[in-house]
Design a protein around this motif. Structure first.
Motif, short mmCIF file in Angstrom:
data_model
loop_
_atom_site.label_atom_id
_atom_site.label_comp_id
_atom_site.label_asym_id
_atom_site.label_seq_id
_atom_site.Cartn_x
_atom_site.Cartn_y
_atom_site.Cartn_z
N ALA A 251 0.85 -1.22 0.00
CA ALA A 251 0.00 0.00 0.00
C ALA A 251 0.88 1.26 0.00
O ALA A 251 0.38 2.37 0.06
N GLY A 252 2.20 1.07 -0.06
CA GLY A 252 3.07 2.26 -0.08
C GLY A 252 3.08 2.94 1.28
O GLY A 252 2.83 2.31 2.31
N LYS A 253 3.34 4.25 1.31
CA LYS A 253 3.49 4.95 2.60
C LYS A 253 2.45 6.04 2.81
O LYS A 253 2.03 6.29 3.94
N LEU A 254 2.04 6.72 1.76
CA LEU A 254 1.26 7.94 1.95
C LEU A 254 -0.22 7.65 2.20
O LEU A 254 -0.76 6.66 1.72
N ARG A 255 -0.84 8.56 2.97
CA ARG A 255 -2.20 8.33 3.45
C ARG A 255 -3.22 8.89 2.48
O ARG A 255 -3.15 10.06 2.08
N LEU A 256 -4.18 8.03 2.14
CA LEU A 256 -5.18 8.37 1.11
C LEU A 256 -5.99 9.61 1.51
O LEU A 256 -6.10 10.57 0.74
N LEU A 257 -6.52 9.61 2.74
CA LEU A 257 -7.44 10.69 3.14
C LEU A 257 -6.68 12.00 3.37
O LEU A 257 -7.08 13.06 2.87
N PHE A 258 -5.56 11.94 4.10
CA PHE A 258 -4.93 13.18 4.57
C PHE A 258 -3.97 13.80 3.55
O PHE A 258 -3.73 15.00 3.55
N GLU A 259 -3.34 12.92 2.71
CA GLU A 259 -2.30 13.44 1.81
C GLU A 259 -2.70 13.31 0.33
O GLU A 259 -2.60 14.26 -0.43
N LEU A 260 -3.17 12.13 -0.07
CA LEU A 260 -3.33 11.87 -1.50
C LEU A 260 -4.58 12.49 -2.10
O LEU A 260 -4.52 13.08 -3.19
N GLN A 261 -5.73 12.40 -1.43
CA GLN A 261 -6.95 12.97 -2.01
C GLN A 261 -6.81 14.47 -2.29
O GLN A 261 -7.10 14.93 -3.40
N PRO A 262 -6.33 15.28 -1.29
CA PRO A 262 -6.22 16.72 -1.58
C PRO A 262 -5.29 17.03 -2.75
O PRO A 262 -5.60 17.84 -3.63
N MET A 263 -4.15 16.33 -2.81
CA MET A 263 -3.19 16.61 -3.89
C MET A 263 -3.75 16.12 -5.24
O MET A 263 -3.55 16.77 -6.27
N ALA A 264 -4.48 15.00 -5.20
CA ALA A 264 -5.10 14.52 -6.44
C ALA A 264 -6.12 15.53 -6.95
O ALA A 264 -6.16 15.85 -8.15
N PHE A 265 -6.91 16.10 -6.04
CA PHE A 265 -7.91 17.11 -6.42
C PHE A 265 -7.22 18.30 -7.09
O PHE A 265 -7.61 18.76 -8.16
N LEU A 266 -6.14 18.76 -6.48
CA LEU A 266 -5.44 19.95 -7.00
C LEU A 266 -4.78 19.67 -8.35
O LEU A 266 -4.89 20.45 -9.30
N ILE A 267 -4.12 18.53 -8.45
CA ILE A 267 -3.39 18.20 -9.69
C ILE A 267 -4.40 17.98 -10.82
O ILE A 267 -4.18 18.44 -11.96
N GLU A 268 -5.54 17.36 -10.52
CA GLU A 268 -6.56 17.17 -11.58
C GLU A 268 -7.11 18.53 -12.03
O GLU A 268 -7.34 18.76 -13.22
N GLN A 269 -7.25 19.46 -11.08
CA GLN A 269 -7.74 20.80 -11.43
C GLN A 269 -6.72 21.53 -12.33
O GLN A 269 -7.06 22.46 -13.03
N ALA A 270 -5.46 21.08 -12.25
CA ALA A 270 -4.42 21.71 -13.10
C ALA A 270 -4.21 20.90 -14.38
O ALA A 270 -3.25 21.13 -15.11
N GLY A 271 -5.09 19.92 -14.64
CA GLY A 271 -5.02 19.15 -15.89
C GLY A 271 -4.17 17.91 -15.81
O GLY A 271 -3.86 17.29 -16.83
N GLY A 272 -3.74 17.51 -14.60
CA GLY A 272 -2.92 16.30 -14.45
C GLY A 272 -3.74 15.10 -13.99
O GLY A 272 -4.98 15.14 -13.99
N ILE A 273 -3.02 14.02 -13.65
CA ILE A 273 -3.69 12.77 -13.26
C ILE A 273 -3.09 12.29 -11.93
O ILE A 273 -1.90 12.53 -11.67
#
Ligand code: AHG
Ligand code: MN
Ligand code: MN
Length: 313
Positions: A251-273
């Motif tokens: 499962a790797g190291k980083l936490r889905l709720l606290f770290e990954l979801q917010p960054m995923a939201f931001l990167i998708e808003q900037a056109g990334g994946i």
């Protein structure tokens, strides 16, 4: 000119004005503003921080610096009286904490201090926030309405999105957040890669992907702080960050709720994946607040290439 309004504010757009012009709804504007202001209090704490371990352990069993806990307390206290937050989940709390009357609109997730192991090195660290309007124990794509991070580095910067693009602000000498970049966009392909975990612990297919990037001449940019490492990909408009599944921790190291979801939201808003290698981060159901996930996040070309290498396993 009004008393106390600096030239910056007169000539530039500050956070509240940009959110109003972007059509962010009122309560969400106020909540984002409240959290951005709280970043100044956390920074003040970093400045006066004692570097001794607090001796507390969070549910992840990591040693906690006094700073992790005090940053969490500062944030929770600020949100408690905002009037907009019903529940608060933080990397430093063992469970979801009810902080409102139960009728408030939003749930907030927090990594109050990301990269705390870097505090003594004076490298940049940060705060990561997710704002949800449904239960946070669900699929991010359905519950997240906004996300932001604050970087504590040579400058204090804040990047937020409320679903209408990703925008960067810099804290000026008067303590105002002034717009520095609006509608940040990632190119289809970048030239930097940021890769966590030890090479000896990588899976063969992940290793083949990293070797591909190295053969392509990508430059390695990894600080060990998730916030500055992601911020670099956004501000340089491209590249990839990955903290992969490891042989001993799939499962790797980083936490889905606290770290990954917010960054995923931001990167998708900037056109990334943002994906775990197969599924978009914001499509992964959150079943447990401590849930971890592998992450590949950044420009389209690199992330799609990673998925192809992982499929070829
Ligand atoms: P935190 O300080 O909130 O526990 O997060 C640390 C995380 C993240 O900031 C970074 O990407 C990762 O740990 C670095 O891990 P390694 O030290 O294994 O590289
Ligand atoms: Mn973190
Ligand atoms: Mn943390």
């Amino acid at each position: 000119m009004g008393e106390g309004i600096s030239d910056y504010t007169k000539f530039c757009v500050d956070l509240r004005r940009q959110m109003w012009m972007a059509g962010v709804e009122t309560e969400l504007r106020r909540l984002i503003w409240q959290i951005a202001v709280t970043g100044k209090y956390i920074f003040a704490k970093i400045h006066e921080s004692n570097r001794k371990l607090a001796g507390f352990k969070n549910i992840f069993g990591e040693e906690q610096l006094a700073l992790d806990k005090s940053s969490d307390q500062i944030l929770k206290n600020q949100l408690q009286f905002s009037g907009f937050v019903r529940e608060y989940a933080s990397e430093e709390q063992d469970t979801v904490v009810r902080i409102g009357s139960g009728t408030e609109k939003y749930f907030v997730t927090a990594d109050p201090l990301d990269g705390s192991s870097l505090v003594d090195t004076n490298l940049a660290i940060g705060t990561i926030i997710g704002i949800h309007n449904g239960s946070m124990m669900g699929v991010g794509k359905q519950t997240m309405v906004a996300a932001l991070y604050i970087t504590y580095g040579p400058l204090i910067t804040m990047v937020y999105s409320a679903g209408k693009g990703a925008h960067e602000f810099v804290l000026n000498r008067e303590g105002e957040y002034v717009l520095s970049q609006e509608n940040i966009r990632l190119k289809d392909r970048g030239d930097i890669y940021s890769v966590g975990g030890l090479r000896k612990d990588w899976t063969p297919e992940h290793l083949r992907f990293v070797e591909f990037l190295e053969e392509q001449g990508y430059k390695l940019r990894y600080s060990g702080g998730f916030v500055p490492d992601i911020n670099q990909i956004l501000i340089k408009n491209g590249g990839i960050f990955t903290y992969p599944a490891l042989k001993k921790s799939p499962a790797g190291k980083l936490r889905l709720l606290f770290e990954l979801q917010p960054m995923a939201f931001l990167i998708e808003q900037a056109g990334g994946i943002a994906t775990d290698g197969k599924t978009d981060i914001l499509d992964i159901p959150v079943e447990d607040i401590g849930q971890r996930s592998p992450i590949y996040i950044g420009s389209r070309f690199e992330v799609e290439k990673a998925k192809a290498f992982l499929r070829a396993s």
